[in-house]
Structure formats: C-alpha cells, structure tokens
Write a protein that holds these residues in place. Structure first.
Motif, short mmCIF file in Angstrom:
data_model
loop_
_atom_site.label_atom_id
_atom_site.label_comp_id
_atom_site.label_asym_id
_atom_site.label_seq_id
_atom_site.Cartn_x
_atom_site.Cartn_y
_atom_site.Cartn_z
N LEU A 90 0.81 -1.22 0.00
CA LEU A 90 0.00 0.00 0.00
C LEU A 90 0.84 1.27 0.00
O LEU A 90 0.34 2.36 -0.26
N LEU A 91 2.15 1.15 0.36
CA LEU A 91 2.98 2.35 0.49
C LEU A 91 4.12 2.34 -0.51
O LEU A 91 4.83 1.33 -0.62
N ASN A 92 4.26 3.43 -1.22
CA ASN A 92 5.33 3.60 -2.21
C ASN A 92 5.26 2.53 -3.31
O ASN A 92 6.23 2.29 -4.00
N GLY A 93 4.11 1.86 -3.42
CA GLY A 93 3.94 0.86 -4.46
C GLY A 93 4.68 -0.44 -4.20
O GLY A 93 4.62 -1.36 -5.02
N GLU A 94 5.38 -0.55 -3.07
CA GLU A 94 6.15 -1.77 -2.83
C GLU A 94 6.16 -2.22 -1.37
O GLU A 94 6.44 -3.38 -1.09
N ASP A 95 5.86 -1.32 -0.44
CA ASP A 95 5.93 -1.67 0.98
C ASP A 95 4.56 -2.01 1.55
O ASP A 95 3.59 -1.27 1.34
#
Length: 473
Positions: free
Chosen positions: A386-391
C-alpha cells in the motif's frame, strides 16, 4: 663597605624571589581542583653584573614574570572536540527518548495493535454476523487509533521539552558571552601594564570551552589580549567589551520546523534588527537538540502520518464498496478529514461505527448474511503493497523503526568515541598544565631552603659590617 651592602641587597632580592615562589606554589596547590586552571611558574632572571676591572661580578637575580604552563594548540583542540561532544550529548538525550516510544519489547506498540485489528477482520470473515466479533473489530480499531495518537503526542511532547531546554541553554549562552566580555576588559586592563593576566585568561579559556559545548563557535584573540567570539557564520556573540544576546520564541512553521516550535533569534544591540539564526546553529548541544527536533522527529512523524493515512484510506475504499449488517450501503470505516499531514493525531473510527457496530461492512452484497468478501479483502490489506507501491504496512513500519534504530546506534557509537577522545586530550592537558602536588612540594622545599640561605647571607653580611665598624675602636 659597598660590597657588603651589595651582598645584603642580593640576599634581600633572593628572599623576595623565594617568597614570590612560595606564593606561586601555594596558589597552584589551592587551585589543584579548580576546573580550567593552568599551573603557574615563576620566571627568575639574573640581574646585570657589575665590572671591577676585568672581572664581572654578579648582582643576584630578580623575578621577571609569573607564567602559565599551557599549550594553546591543545586548548583549541579540546575546545573543538568538546563542541562535538556537546552535539552528541544533545542528540543522544532525545534520541533515546524517541527510540523508547517504539520499544515493543516492554509494552504493546503500534505493530501489535495493527496486527490485532487485521486479525479481528479475519475473524469477522469467518463469522460475518457475530456481534461480539464486530465489537472486537471496533475495539481493536480504537486501540490502533489511540496508539497512532500516542506516538504523535509523545513526539510533540519531546519537541516541546527540547524547546524548554533551548530557552535554558540560550540563557546560559548569553551569561557566558557577558562573562567573556567582562574578562576581556580585565585581561586588557592588566596586560596593558606589561603583566600577564594568568588567572583571567584561564577562566576565559574555560568559559570558551563550555560555550563551545553548547553552541558552534569560533574565536580569535585580537589586540590587547581581547577575544572576539562568533557563533554560526554571522552571529557576533562577543566583540571586545560588548556581548550580544540570543533569544528563543515560538514561531510559525518554517522549513523543517513545526508550527509552534521555538526559533532562535539574534540581536546585536537594542537598536539593531532581530533576525532568525536557527539554521546557523548546527553544533554544540543546541545543534544536536535542533537536529533531533526538526529533522529526526519531524521525519518520523511524517512517516507515521503516511502510514495512518494510507492504511485508513485503503480500508475506507474497500469498506465503502460493501453493505453493513442491515444491508445498508456502508460508509467510511475511519474518519479522514484533512490532508495526510497530521493524520496520526486525527485518525478515528467513524461516528456511526462508534455508536453501532452493525454499520461495519463484512459483505459485498446486500441481504447476503454469509457474505464475507469485504472483511476478507480488508484483512488481506495487511500484506498488500500500500505504500510507495512496494511496501506493506508491516514493511513500512518495520523500516521506520529500523531506520530510527540505526540512527540512534550510530549516534551512540560516535558519542562514546568522542567521549573517549576528549578524555585522552584532557589527560594530556593535565600532564602539561595540571597541578602535581609532588612537584609543588619539591618546589616548596626549594624555595624554603633558598629563603633560609638568603637570610643567612644577610646575617653574615651584617656580622661583616659589625667587624668593619669595630676595626677603629
């Protein structure tokens, strides 16, 4: 007769030299434990001889000066290292506090509460109609929002404490600047006569070291023994007899600084304009505290806001697609009013769900009691990027805590290394400038014997004079 009188004069000067030597020794012993004191030594020089034909006859010795035994280069190095030590001290005092906020080994933390919340939704997906499990979802959500608020509140509390300490440190800086200006006057008034103001110079050197421990300074000795001190790049703290003042007050948000935190201002005198010098202060204890307040804490708060906003926004998006227990179109699960910044302090469960857990959506279709698709999707968000597209939420949170741990560990290591280096330099200084009781005792015996011998010389000369006077009787 004149030669007998000359012997008495030489002996008298020798006694005076011995007395001055003993006075210097006693001054050294009395200041054995005075911080910043430099041991003093008597400088004695032979007086000009007199001529008797081809023979040069000595006329004794005189005291020329009382000097300090110090190494100016070493003193400057200690001052510089002490400034770095102060910076580390200012950082470590608050980094440890920040790290404790995320310490989940002692108490339940945000990671634990997020896990409980998503587990509650997993349980709800198994029993979509269960009222106790719906209540559990609400309670775990409330616990999680309260922990977001706890982190935000404790961070801001540390920043407020930094502000309070900055006010105290600024007062100390101003007091030291005034004392240095006063010592400049005393040094000049003594040294203009040709003497050396040993004790005033010792005190001034000591204050300069303490000042450097609080704020990044540079200083230089100018005419007549005065010292000018500059903090940062343009803050002239001391110029000759004049000391300027720093002040600290709450100001609006600017740059990295949060709304309401204190800025540091400089005003050369009452007639000049006050201007902001906060960004110039990047050394000493004040520099360390400002770095933790404006960079470390604000960066963490920004990331916690991002975590809260991204999680709540994703859950709301899924929740609003479903239908609640009474087949009504579902609303937001979390209240998200306002921008991402500050979300951790505002995040809350929606009012409708707080009042009635039947408003929680578990299914995607109305009038489908066993439908659990919304609860399933929400529970799976815990492991979605959900975060930065990877985290994922866990990755982001663990990364935040890990980064803080690295910063704290690195600062602690530098601080300990700095303390060791400074201790070694102080030991070297002590071996050069410190007072050795053994050495002073030897000096005391030397001067005492010199005094006794000089007294015997006077007695001998007196007896010789009596002999000469009685020759004609």
């Amino acid at each position: 007769m004149s030669k007998v009188s000359s012997v008495m004069n030489i002996a008298q000067r020798s006694m005076m030299n011995a007395q001055t030597g003993l006075q210097t020794v006693s001054h050294n012993i009395a200041n054995k434990n005075t911080e910043g004191y430099t041991r003093q030594r008597l400088e004695i020089q032979s007086t000009a001889p007199t001529g008797l034909g081809k023979v040069q006859i000595g006329t004794g010795a005189k005291t020329t000066a009382v000097t300090r035994t110090n190494n100016p280069h070493l003193e400057k190095q200690i001052q510089f290292e002490q400034m770095k030590m102060g910076f580390g001290e200012g950082k470590m005092a608050y980094l440890n506090r920040v790290e404790n906020i995320f310490n989940e080994q002692i108490n339940k933390g945000l990671n634990h509460f997020m896990g409980e919340f998503f587990n509650a939704f997993r349980e709800l997906s198994n029993y979509p109609e269960s009222l106790p499990i719906r209540t559990q979802v609400k309670e775990t959500a409330w616990n999680m929002t309260q922990d977001f608020k706890r982190i935000d509140s404790q961070m801001k509390k540390i920043q407020d404490e930094v502000d309070n300490e900055i006010v105290g440190e600024i007062n100390e800086v101003n007091r030291m600047a005034e004392e240095i200006a006063d010592l400049n006057q005393k040094v000049e008034s003594i040294e203009i006569t040709g003497s050396v103001a040993n004790d005033h110079r010792d005190r001034r050197d000591h204050i300069l070291k303490e000042l450097g421990e609080k704020i990044n300074i540079k200083y230089a000795e100018v005419e007549n023994g005065k010292v000018n001190v500059t903090a940062g790049s343009t803050i002239v703290l001391v110029s000759g007899y004049d000391a300027a003042k720093l002040s600290s007050e709450s100001t609006p948000e600017k740059g990295l600084k949060r709304e309401g935190n204190n800025d540091i201002s400089f005003q050369a005198n009452e007639r000049s304009t006050k201007y902001n010098v906060t960004t110039q202060i990047n050394g000493g204890k004040l520099g360390g505290m400002l770095e933790v307040r404006d960079k470390v804490i604000n960066d963490i708060m920004s990331k916690v806001d991002k975590l809260a906003y991204s999680m709540a926004e994703s859950i709301n998006e899924v929740h609003q697609m479903g239908y609640d227990q009474k087949s009504r179109p579902a609303g937001q699960f979390f209240d998200l009013n306002g921008p991402e910044k500050g979300t951790a302090s505002r995040i809350d469960i929606s009012d409708t769900i707080s009042r009635d857990v039947s408003f929680i959506a578990a299914g995607l279709m109305p009038d489908a009691p066993a439908d659990n698709r919304v609860a399933n999707v929400i529970s799976s968000l815990q492991y979605k990027p959900l975060l930065n597209g990877e985290d994922t939420l866990d990755d982001f949170y663990n990364g935040l805590v890990g980064e803080l741990s690295v910063v704290t560990k690195k600062s602690r290591s530098l601080f300990e290394h700095q303390a060791e280096s400074l201790s070694q330099l102080k030991n070297i200084r002590e071996s050069i400038s410190g007072v050795s009781i053994d050495e002073e005792t030897v000096k005391m015996i030397e001067y005492q014997k010199a005094f006794d011998a000089s007294a015997k010389l006077i007695k001998t000369a007196d007896e010789m004079l009596d002999t000469v006077i009685n020759l004609k009787r």
